[in-house]
Design a protein around this motif. Structure first.
Motif, short mmCIF file in Angstrom:
data_model
loop_
_atom_site.label_atom_id
_atom_site.label_comp_id
_atom_site.label_asym_id
_atom_site.label_seq_id
_atom_site.Cartn_x
_atom_site.Cartn_y
_atom_site.Cartn_z
N VAL A 1 -30.41 -21.61 4.29
CA VAL A 1 -30.02 -21.34 5.84
C VAL A 1 -28.96 -22.05 6.21
O VAL A 1 -28.14 -21.53 6.66
N GLY A 2 -28.81 -23.28 5.59
CA GLY A 2 -27.68 -24.22 6.26
C GLY A 2 -26.23 -23.72 5.77
O GLY A 2 -25.45 -23.52 6.54
N ASP A 3 -26.28 -23.41 4.43
CA ASP A 3 -24.95 -22.68 4.09
C ASP A 3 -24.80 -21.39 4.50
O ASP A 3 -23.50 -20.91 4.82
N ALA A 4 -25.92 -20.56 4.76
CA ALA A 4 -25.60 -19.38 5.21
C ALA A 4 -25.12 -19.49 6.53
O ALA A 4 -24.02 -18.64 7.08
N GLU A 5 -25.55 -20.22 7.46
CA GLU A 5 -24.91 -20.31 8.69
C GLU A 5 -23.43 -20.59 8.65
O GLU A 5 -22.50 -20.13 9.46
N ARG A 6 -23.09 -21.45 7.85
CA ARG A 6 -21.47 -21.81 7.64
C ARG A 6 -20.76 -20.38 7.28
O ARG A 6 -19.81 -20.40 7.75
N MET A 7 -21.29 -19.61 6.42
CA MET A 7 -20.69 -18.40 6.22
C MET A 7 -20.75 -17.53 7.38
O MET A 7 -19.60 -16.88 7.47
N PHE A 8 -21.58 -17.61 8.02
CA PHE A 8 -21.85 -16.73 9.23
C PHE A 8 -20.54 -17.14 10.31
O PHE A 8 -19.85 -16.12 11.01
N ILE A 9 -20.49 -18.43 10.26
CA ILE A 9 -19.21 -18.98 11.41
C ILE A 9 -18.19 -18.76 10.92
O ILE A 9 -17.33 -17.98 11.57
N GLN A 10 -17.92 -18.53 9.53
CA GLN A 10 -16.51 -18.00 9.26
C GLN A 10 -16.36 -16.68 9.38
O GLN A 10 -15.22 -16.27 9.69
N ALA A 11 -17.49 -15.85 9.05
CA ALA A 11 -17.32 -14.47 9.17
C ALA A 11 -17.07 -14.11 10.66
O ALA A 11 -16.10 -13.22 10.80
N ARG A 12 -17.59 -14.73 11.62
CA ARG A 12 -17.33 -14.23 12.84
C ARG A 12 -15.91 -15.00 13.43
O ARG A 12 -15.36 -13.92 14.11
N GLY B 1 -16.60 -10.96 3.08
CA GLY B 1 -16.84 -11.75 1.92
C GLY B 1 -17.99 -12.90 2.37
O GLY B 1 -18.86 -13.17 1.87
N TYR B 2 -17.47 -13.61 3.51
CA TYR B 2 -18.15 -14.51 4.22
C TYR B 2 -19.80 -14.10 4.73
O TYR B 2 -20.59 -14.53 4.28
N LEU B 3 -19.49 -12.92 5.23
CA LEU B 3 -20.79 -12.06 5.88
C LEU B 3 -21.80 -11.58 4.76
O LEU B 3 -23.05 -12.33 4.88
N ALA B 4 -21.33 -11.16 3.62
CA ALA B 4 -22.21 -10.72 2.55
C ALA B 4 -22.79 -12.05 2.01
O ALA B 4 -23.86 -12.08 1.48
N LYS B 5 -22.05 -12.97 1.72
CA LYS B 5 -22.56 -14.39 1.06
C LYS B 5 -23.48 -14.90 1.76
O LYS B 5 -24.63 -15.27 1.38
N GLY B 6 -23.15 -15.26 3.21
CA GLY B 6 -24.25 -15.57 4.12
C GLY B 6 -25.60 -14.90 4.27
O GLY B 6 -26.52 -15.57 4.41
N ILE B 7 -25.42 -13.62 4.13
CA ILE B 7 -26.70 -12.76 3.95
C ILE B 7 -27.45 -12.88 2.69
O ILE B 7 -28.74 -13.17 3.00
#
Length: 310
Positions: free
Chosen positions: A282-293, A268-274
Motif C-alpha cells: 500500500v505504501g509504495d502504491a500510494e507514492r505511485m498514485f501521487i506521481q500519477a495524479r 505508468g505510475y497509475l498502472a504500477k500503483g494499482i
C-alpha cells in the motif's frame, strides 16, 4: 436520401457528444477509412468499430484485478431513436432483398451484417459475418468485426479465434486487433496466450522498423503503418496480461520500463500503483498514485483518484 443525411447527422452528433462527455480514451486509434457500398450510404466492416459502439476507456490498459471481463471492454448498448431503428430496418430489408436473389453477394452480406450489428442483433450479425468470411477470406476487417460481435455475445473463445484470423491475414499489426484479442483471451481465462501474442507482436513491430528498406517512399509508408500502433499501448496491454496471469513481477517490470522511458506519462505510475495495491504494497502504491495524479492531465485526475481509492 434525406433519411440517410439525418441518420449521419445524428450519428455525427452522438460521436461528438461521446468525444466530449464519454469515457476518456487517451489512445483512440485512428479511424478506419470508410467504405462506400450500395444504397446510398457509407457502411462497411472497416467502419463498423465506430458503428458498433465499442468504448475502450483508460481502464482497458490497466491491471483489472478481477476475474471478470473488464467493464471498459464491454459493449456499450446504443440507445437508438425510433427514427434510427426504422431507417436501419429499412436498410436491412434492402440488403435482405439482395441476399434473397444472391445469397453469397459480399456487398449485401457486409451491409446486412453491419446493419444488424447497429441494431444490436449480434447473433444474426455473427452468422452473416461467418458467411462473409467465406467470400472475403483475406479481409482482416471482416474477422475483426466478427471478433467484436462474438465478444458481445460472450463467446470469448470464438472472439479470440476471429481476432487471430484477422491478425493472420493482415499485412500490418493492427492495434484494434491487438486490443480485441488481448481482451478476448483474458476474458476466456487464457492470459498466457495473450502474453505470448503481445510479445510476438511487439517483436514483429520492432523487426519491421529495423528491416524495411531505407527507400524514402517505403519509409514514409512504413511510418504511416506503424503509427497506427503505439508501442507504449502494446506495453500497457502486456502489463495487464501479465497481471491477469498472476506474473506480478513481470507486470511491474513492464511498468518500471515505461516509467523510465516515459517519466511524464501518468499511466505508468497509475498502472504500477494499482498492481502494488492489489498485492498489499500500500505504501509504495500510494507514492505511485501521487506521481500519477501529478502528471495526469486535468480531466484525468478524477480517474486517478477513482482507481487509487478502489
Amino acid at each position: 436520401r434525406n433519411g440517410w443525411k439525418q441518420l449521419e447527422a445524428v450519428q455525427q452528433k452522438k460521436a461528438e457528444e461521446q468525444k466530449e462527455f464519454g469515457p476518456i480514451d487517451y489512445d483512440a486509434p485512428a479511424e478506419s477509412d470508410k467504405k462506400t457500398i450500395g444504397l446510398g450510404t457509407q457502411i462497411g466492416v472497416g467502419v463498423a468499430v465506430v458503428v458498433f459502439g465499442l468504448v475502450f476507456a483508460l481502464g482497458d490498459f490497466l491491471p483489472s484485478g478481477s476475474t471478470n471481463p473488464p467493464e471498459e471492454a464491454a459493449v456499450i448498448d446504443k440507445k437508438l431513436s425510433n427514427e434510427e431503428k426504422a431507417t436501419l430496418q429499412t436498410r436491412l430489408k434492402q440488403f435482405e432483398a439482395m441476399l434473397s436473389i444472391s445469397p453469397k453477394d459480399p456487398t449485401a452480406l457486409e451491409g446486412a451484417a453491419v446493419t444488424l450489428t447497429e441494431l444490436g442483433d449480434y447473433a444474426r450479425a455473427a452468422s452473416l459475418l461467418q458467411d462473409l468470411a467465406k467470400e472475403k477470406t483475406s479481409d482482416p476487417d471482416v474477422f475483426r468485426l466478427l471478433g467484436e460481435v462474438k465478444y458481445a455475445l460472450k463467446d470469448y473463445d470464438g472472439s479470440a479465434a476471429a481476432y487471430k484470423l484477422s491478425a493472420m491475414v493482415s499485412k500490418d499489426v493492427n492495434f484494434e486487433v491487438l486490443r480485441g484479442l488481448t481482451n478476448a483471451l483474458l476474458a476466456a481465462k487464457r492470459p498466457d496466450e495473450a502474453v505470448q501474442f503481445l510479445l510476438s507482436s511487439r517483436e514483429r513491430m520492432n523487426s519491421e522498423r529495423l528491416n524495411r528498406p531505407n527507400l524514402k517512399a517505403d519509409s514514409n509508408k512504413m511510418e504511416t503503418e506503424l503509427q497506427k500502433v503505439d508501442p507504449i499501448q502494446v506495453d500497457f496491454l502486456l502489463g495487464k496480461a501479465y497481471s491477469d496471469w498472476g506474473h506480478v513481477s513481470d507486470a511491474v517490470a513492464v511498468y518500471d520500463q515505461l516509467i523510465s522511458s516515459h517519466p511524464n506519462d501518468f499511466r505508468g505510475y497509475l498502472a504500477k500503483g494499482i498492481i502494488l495495491k492489489e498485492n498489499g504494497n500500500v505504501g509504495d502504491a500510494e507514492r505511485m498514485f501521487i506521481q500519477a495524479r501529478f502528471f495526469a492531465p486535468e480531466k484525468a485526475k478524477a480517474l486517478v483518484d477513482r482507481y487509487s481509492r478502489q
